[in-house]
Motif scaffolding. Structure first.
Motif, PDB file in Angstrom:
ATOM      1  N   VAL A 128     -22.894  -1.310 -18.404  1.00 27.24           N
ATOM      2  CA  VAL A 128     -23.488  -1.756 -17.138  1.00 27.24           C
ATOM      3  C   VAL A 128     -23.406  -3.278 -17.126  1.00 27.24           C
ATOM      4  O   VAL A 128     -23.840  -3.936 -18.082  1.00 27.24           O
ATOM      5  N   VAL A 173     -24.237  -5.100  -9.586  1.00 25.47           N
ATOM      6  CA  VAL A 173     -24.457  -4.378 -10.836  1.00 25.47           C
ATOM      7  C   VAL A 173     -23.442  -3.238 -10.828  1.00 25.47           C
ATOM      8  O   VAL A 173     -23.371  -2.467  -9.868  1.00 25.47           O
ATOM      9  N   ARG A 174     -22.643  -3.140 -11.870  1.00 21.18           N
ATOM     10  CA  ARG A 174     -21.573  -2.147 -11.931  1.00 21.18           C
ATOM     11  C   ARG A 174     -21.718  -1.260 -13.168  1.00 21.18           C
ATOM     12  O   ARG A 174     -22.210  -1.700 -14.208  1.00 21.18           O
ATOM     13  N   VAL A 175     -21.218  -0.019 -13.042  1.00 20.60           N
ATOM     14  CA  VAL A 175     -21.173   0.925 -14.155  1.00 20.60           C
ATOM     15  C   VAL A 175     -19.709   1.190 -14.496  1.00 20.60           C
ATOM     16  O   VAL A 175     -18.915   1.561 -13.618  1.00 20.60           O
ATOM     17  N   VAL A 180     -30.349  -2.079 -20.550  1.00 21.40           N
ATOM     18  CA  VAL A 180     -30.345  -0.634 -20.331  1.00 21.40           C
ATOM     19  C   VAL A 180     -31.348   0.031 -21.255  1.00 21.40           C
ATOM     20  O   VAL A 180     -31.499  -0.367 -22.415  1.00 21.40           O
ATOM     21  N   ALA A 191     -31.625   0.771 -15.823  1.00 18.79           N
ATOM     22  CA  ALA A 191     -31.287  -0.617 -16.129  1.00 18.79           C
ATOM     23  C   ALA A 191     -32.256  -1.526 -15.392  1.00 18.79           C
ATOM     24  O   ALA A 191     -32.769  -1.174 -14.320  1.00 18.79           O
ATOM     25  N   SER A 245     -32.409  -5.539 -14.006  1.00 17.43           N
ATOM     26  CA  SER A 245     -31.579  -6.718 -13.762  1.00 17.43           C
ATOM     27  C   SER A 245     -32.439  -7.900 -13.348  1.00 17.43           C
ATOM     28  O   SER A 245     -33.522  -7.744 -12.772  1.00 17.43           O
ATOM     29  N   TRP A 276     -32.977  -0.031 -11.881  1.00 19.54           N
ATOM     30  CA  TRP A 276     -31.852   0.746 -11.382  1.00 19.54           C
ATOM     31  C   TRP A 276     -31.778   2.112 -12.040  1.00 19.54           C
ATOM     32  O   TRP A 276     -32.015   2.246 -13.238  1.00 19.54           O
ATOM     33  N   VAL A 329     -29.114   4.315 -13.308  1.00 19.12           N
ATOM     34  CA  VAL A 329     -27.715   4.073 -13.651  1.00 19.12           C
ATOM     35  C   VAL A 329     -26.801   5.183 -13.150  1.00 19.12           C
ATOM     36  O   VAL A 329     -25.604   4.965 -12.956  1.00 19.12           O
TER      37      VAL A 329
END
Length: 500
Positions: free
Chosen positions: A303, A311-313, A339, A348, A350, A360, A362
């Motif tokens: 992440v 925010v990316r997975v 995480v 997660a 942030s 978040w 995830v």
């Protein structure tokens, strides 16, 4: 001007107002400055963080040299234009800045004061005179229409010892288990001196590889390196992979993932004698500030938090795929990510440049939840569990460290201790002698510990480094009988370790 304000301080205050209005941290301004073209076609300048801090110090500001002043202002104005930030005339008028600099020069020439900066070629530093108050008829360097609050920054000037990685500075003797408070020995051990000039250690991670303690560090030159925090020896040469500074490292077993200012993530296989890496997905349009590892539906994922406001997975088993954006792009850059797991679900937390803290899911099945905010950039976050609670700890440039109970119905950010009048750059969570602790490093060079469950101070902190920690990690590894190993990376390029 009221007739008592030193114009040096007034000028520094306005420089800081410009920087903070645009939302540039010291670290980001340093990086962005290298991208700013010079006015007269000269070579680029990368402003050092210590230079920026001296220019914006509100107690004893340093009069900036003309090239540094021009790059500082031009960088801020360029970033403001790129972000479409509307600046008040007194901050956005380039000619007004030029005139302010000329006025400052005239004032300093008329009312000089001795410098506190040590003579680098030997001799004793001069004692600084008391600041001269501004004459009653002195004209303002710039007239501000609003007041911006700023955190004081202390500038420390020191000579750094630079050496290749195979030439060590003399290490302090290994401390014993005793300490003044009976908890642990706070004295650290130098693991490595700087490898090169102007090459900070931006990121560290701690784990175990082949049953031995392992520390991984990421540097400003884009390289990665493996170390043994127990033997004090390098376990690899500097490993090339990124083109720009490595801001974050996440480690799980023999797999590491790194995120860089160059806009890429790389997955590293640490099982080989010379670890290799592969890029994850496509290069992003902006830098990656932070990365963390977790599991979703039984598959390992990374992440990331980025300057593209996402925010990316990322799926580690399919490195050709670019990370999927969780939710939508945020209003400001995402500076930190951690995480954890709540009731079996991977989550997660942030932190963003606007100070906001979000929780978040995830898996992406639920929208992000705004928990609260700091007053300034949140550049670091960690997640841990204690007493059946899952807690996040966030550190900000506002000087506060906050604890968030993620298992509560309405998490609120309670403050650890008093405000630190310096940016909090890094936090980590681990276990020391059965107590779950939070560790934080800040620009004032202090490394502090708290009992995560109670929020009370734990021990007397950690000592040794002469510069503030940019990154810190803690792990419990088998080859030191389960004791906590702490590793930190610093602005001056040094790496330090503690065995708690």
């Amino acid at each position: 001007m009221d007739g008592t304000t030193d114009p040096r301080i007034d000028f520094a205050r306005r420089l800081r107002a410009l920087q903070e209005t645009i939302g540039l941290s010291l670290r980001r301004l340093e990086v962005e400055s290298e991208r700013t073209p010079r006015r007269r076609g000269e070579g680029t300048i990368r402003l050092k963080r210590s230079t920026i801090a001296g220019m914006t110090n509100l107690e004893r500001p340093v009069r900036p040299q003309l090239p540094n002043f021009e790059v500082f202002v031009d960088t801020c104005l360029r970033v403001a234009a790129e972000k479409d930030i509307s600046l008040p005339p007194e901050l956005g008028d380039r000619e007004a800045w030029n005139q302010a600099y000329r006025d400052l020069g005239e004032y300093v020439d008329r009312y000089p004061r001795k410098s506190m900066t040590p003579h680098l070629n030997g001799g004793s530093p001069a004692v600084e005179d008391a600041p001269h108050p501004a004459p009653a008829n002195a004209k303002p360097l710039l007239t501000r229409r609003r007041v911006l609050l700023a955190t004081p920054v202390t500038l420390v000037v020191a000579a750094a010892v630079l050496s290749p990685w195979w030439l060590r500075e003399q290490q302090p003797s290994t401390p014993d288990d005793s300490s003044d408070d009976g908890v642990y020995s706070p004295l650290g051990r130098l693991l490595s001196g700087p490898l090169a000039k102007d090459d900070p250690v931006w990121s560290v991670a701690v784990g175990a590889l082949k049953s031995e303690a392992l520390a991984i560090v990421g540097r400003a030159d884009g390289t990665l390196q493996l170390w043994s925090p127990v033997t004090g020896r390098a376990r690899s040469k500097p490993l090339a992979g990124h083109d720009q500074p490595v801001y974050s490292i996440a480690l799980n077993g023999a797999v590491a993932v790194t995120g860089s200012v160059d806009g890429t993530l790389r997955r590293w296989d640490l099982t080989t004698d010379s670890p290799t890496s592969v890029r994850l997905g496509d290069k992003l349009d902006a830098g990656v500030n932070s990365v963390a590892l977790g599991t979703v539906d039984g598959r390992p994922v990374a992440v990331s938090a980025g300057d593209d406001r996402t925010v990316r997975v990322w799926q580690l088993t399919t490195p050709e795929l670019t990370g999927t954006i969780l939710g939508e792009k945020l209003d400001s850059e995402v500076k930190s990510i951690a995480v954890g797991t709540i009731n079996g679900a991977t989550v997660a937390v942030s932190g963003s440049a606007d100070g906001s803290i979000r929780l978040w899911d995830v898996t992406g099945r639920s929208p992000a939840r705004l928990l609260g905010a700091h007053q300034s950039t949140v550049g670091t976050v960690a997640i841990g569990a204690t007493r059946n609670r899952v807690l996040a700890v966030t550190g900000s440039e506002d000087g506060y460290i906050r604890r968030w109970d993620l298992t509560a119905t309405h998490p609120t950010g309670t403050v650890f201790g008093d405000r630190i009048y310096s940016a909090v750059k890094t936090v980590a969570i681990g276990t020391v002698k059965g107590t779950t602790v939070a560790i934080a490093g800040s620009d004032d060079t202090s490394i502090r510990l708290w009992d995560l469950a109670t929020g009370h101070t734990y021990g007397n902190g950690l000592t040794g480094p002469k510069k503030g920690a940019e990154s810190i990690a803690i792990g419990n590894v088998g080859d030191v009988s389960g004791r906590a190993v702490v590793v930190s990376g610093h602005w001056d390029g040094t790496i330090w370790t503690w065995n708690l």
